[in-house]
Design a protein around this motif. Structure first.
Motif, mmCIF file in Angstrom:
data_model
loop_
_atom_site.group_PDB
_atom_site.id
_atom_site.type_symbol
_atom_site.label_atom_id
_atom_site.label_comp_id
_atom_site.label_asym_id
_atom_site.label_seq_id
_atom_site.Cartn_x
_atom_site.Cartn_y
_atom_site.Cartn_z
ATOM 1 N N VAL A 118 5.559 38.300 -8.395
ATOM 2 C CA VAL A 118 4.914 37.099 -9.112
ATOM 3 C C VAL A 118 6.077 36.588 -9.899
ATOM 4 C CG1 VAL A 118 2.970 36.634 -10.740
ATOM 5 C CG2 VAL A 118 2.596 38.092 -8.593
ATOM 6 N N PRO A 119 6.319 35.374 -10.245
ATOM 7 C CA PRO A 119 7.258 34.706 -10.929
ATOM 8 C C PRO A 119 6.838 35.231 -12.524
ATOM 9 C CG PRO A 119 6.211 33.049 -9.386
ATOM 10 C CD PRO A 119 5.511 34.477 -9.484
ATOM 11 N N ALA A 120 7.956 35.299 -13.296
ATOM 12 C CA ALA A 120 7.707 35.393 -14.822
ATOM 13 C C ALA A 120 7.026 34.384 -15.209
ATOM 14 C CB ALA A 120 8.922 35.704 -15.158
ATOM 15 N N PRO A 121 6.092 34.503 -16.291
ATOM 16 C CA PRO A 121 5.214 33.589 -17.009
ATOM 17 C C PRO A 121 6.378 32.724 -18.046
ATOM 18 C CG PRO A 121 5.160 35.728 -18.063
ATOM 19 C CD PRO A 121 5.811 35.924 -17.040
ATOM 20 N N PRO A 122 5.650 31.578 -18.297
ATOM 21 C CA PRO A 122 6.489 30.601 -19.238
ATOM 22 C C PRO A 122 6.948 31.071 -20.287
ATOM 23 C CG PRO A 122 4.313 29.908 -18.788
ATOM 24 C CD PRO A 122 4.403 31.068 -18.025
ATOM 25 N N VAL A 123 6.199 32.107 -20.989
ATOM 26 C CA VAL A 123 6.480 32.652 -22.186
ATOM 27 C C VAL A 123 6.646 34.059 -22.200
ATOM 28 C CG1 VAL A 123 4.972 33.119 -24.377
ATOM 29 C CG2 VAL A 123 4.619 31.049 -23.298
ATOM 30 N N ARG A 124 7.813 34.426 -22.949
ATOM 31 C CA ARG A 124 8.170 35.666 -22.654
ATOM 32 C C ARG A 124 6.986 36.888 -22.922
ATOM 33 N NH1 ARG A 124 13.214 37.557 -26.147
ATOM 34 N NH2 ARG A 124 13.775 35.390 -25.458
ATOM 35 N N THR A 125 7.176 37.876 -22.349
ATOM 36 C CA THR A 125 6.073 39.034 -22.605
ATOM 37 C C THR A 125 6.883 39.886 -23.430
ATOM 38 O OG1 THR A 125 5.466 38.902 -20.206
ATOM 39 C CG2 THR A 125 4.769 40.740 -21.559
ATOM 40 N N LEU A 126 6.076 40.103 -24.825
ATOM 41 C CA LEU A 126 6.520 40.973 -26.061
ATOM 42 C C LEU A 126 5.517 41.926 -26.410
ATOM 43 C CD1 LEU A 126 8.253 38.026 -27.700
ATOM 44 C CD2 LEU A 126 9.488 39.967 -26.426
ATOM 45 N N PRO A 127 5.748 43.005 -27.033
ATOM 46 C CA PRO A 127 4.593 43.912 -27.556
ATOM 47 C C PRO A 127 3.950 43.230 -28.686
ATOM 48 C CG PRO A 127 6.729 45.133 -27.082
ATOM 49 C CD PRO A 127 7.016 43.584 -26.721
ATOM 50 N N VAL A 128 2.945 43.541 -28.923
ATOM 51 C CA VAL A 128 2.180 43.035 -29.942
ATOM 52 C C VAL A 128 2.771 42.770 -31.423
ATOM 53 C CG1 VAL A 128 0.063 42.962 -31.394
ATOM 54 C CG2 VAL A 128 -0.181 43.106 -29.226
ATOM 55 N N ASN A 129 3.387 43.997 -31.629
ATOM 56 C CA ASN A 129 4.006 44.380 -32.989
ATOM 57 C C ASN A 129 5.339 43.502 -33.135
ATOM 58 O OD1 ASN A 129 2.771 47.549 -33.314
ATOM 59 N ND2 ASN A 129 1.967 45.769 -34.409
ATOM 60 N N GLU A 130 5.968 43.184 -31.961
ATOM 61 C CA GLU A 130 7.029 42.028 -32.255
ATOM 62 C C GLU A 130 6.698 40.649 -32.764
ATOM 63 O OE1 GLU A 130 10.322 41.931 -29.358
ATOM 64 O OE2 GLU A 130 9.811 43.917 -28.751
ATOM 65 N N ILE A 131 5.362 40.390 -32.476
ATOM 66 C CA ILE A 131 4.641 39.011 -32.946
ATOM 67 C C ILE A 131 3.932 39.305 -34.171
ATOM 68 C CG2 ILE A 131 3.119 37.196 -32.259
ATOM 69 C CD1 ILE A 131 5.685 37.522 -30.418
#
Length: 159
Positions: A118-131
Motif C-alpha cells: 500500500v502506498p504511503a499516506p500523504p501525511v507522515r505517520t508519527l506517534p501521538v506524543n510527537e504531535i
C-alpha cells in the motif's frame, strides 16, 4: 499501561473497525469514555465518502468539544483500534481530551501496509506524543493487534 478494564472498550473499537470494513471503509473504530466508565460516543471510519478527515478520533474530538466541559474532556479516555494519525492527535490535544489507548501503533500499521504494497499516506505517520506531547498514551495491545491486522489485510487485499 493498558489494564484489564480497558479491554472491553478496545474490543468495541475492533467491532467498530469491522463495521467500517463491512461498510466498504477502512477499518478503524473509536470509543469515547467518561471518567465514570460510561461510553459517551463512538464512531467508525467514514473516509469512503471522499472526505479523508472523517476519522473516528477526529469525530469524537468534535463531539467532545460540543458536548463536554473542559474538565469532562480532560477526564475522558479515547479508545481506538489504531494509534491516532497526526491530524487526529492534534484535534485530540486542541480539544483537551485526556488519555488515549490504542490497539495497534502507527508503526505497526505502517509495517502492515508496507507488506501489502500500500502506498504511503500523504501525511507522515508519527506517534501521538510527537504531535501532542502532553497526552497520556497507552498501547499497543498485542492480544487484539492480530484482529486489527486481519481487518486491514482484508480491506487492502480486496482493492
Amino acid at each position: 499501561m493498558v489494564q484489564d478494564d480497558d479491554l472491553p472498550y478496545l474490543r468495541r473499537c475492533v467491532e467498530l473497525a469491522a463495521a467500517a470494513l463491512d461498510a466498504g471503509d477502512e477499518p478503524f473504530g473509536s470509543v469515547l469514555v467518561g471518567a465514570d466508565g460510561e461510553v459517551l460516543a463512538e464512531d467508525r471510519n467514514r473516509v469512503a465518502s471522499g472526505d479523508r478527515t472523517r476519522h473516528p478520533e477526529f469525530e469524537l474530538a468534535r463531539w467532545a468539544a460540543a458536548h463536554l466541559t473542559p474538565r469532562e474532556r480532560t477526564a475522558a479516555t479515547v479508545y481506538t483500534s489504531g494509534e491516532h494519525c497526526p491530524m487526529c492527535a492534534a484535534a485530540h490535544a486542541w480539544v483537551g481530551l485526556g488519555r488515549i489507548v490504542y490497539v495497534a501503533s502507527c508503526g505497526q500499521l505502517a509495517s502492515w501496509l508496507g507488506e501489502l504494497g500500500v502506498p504511503a499516506p500523504p501525511v507522515r505517520t508519527l506517534p501521538v506524543n510527537e504531535i501532542a506531547p502532553g497526552v497520556p498514551v497507552d498501547g499497543p495491545v498485542p492480544e487484539l493487534a492480530d484482529q486489527v491486522h486481519a481487518l486491514h489485510r482484508r480491506f487492502h487485499q480486496r482493492r
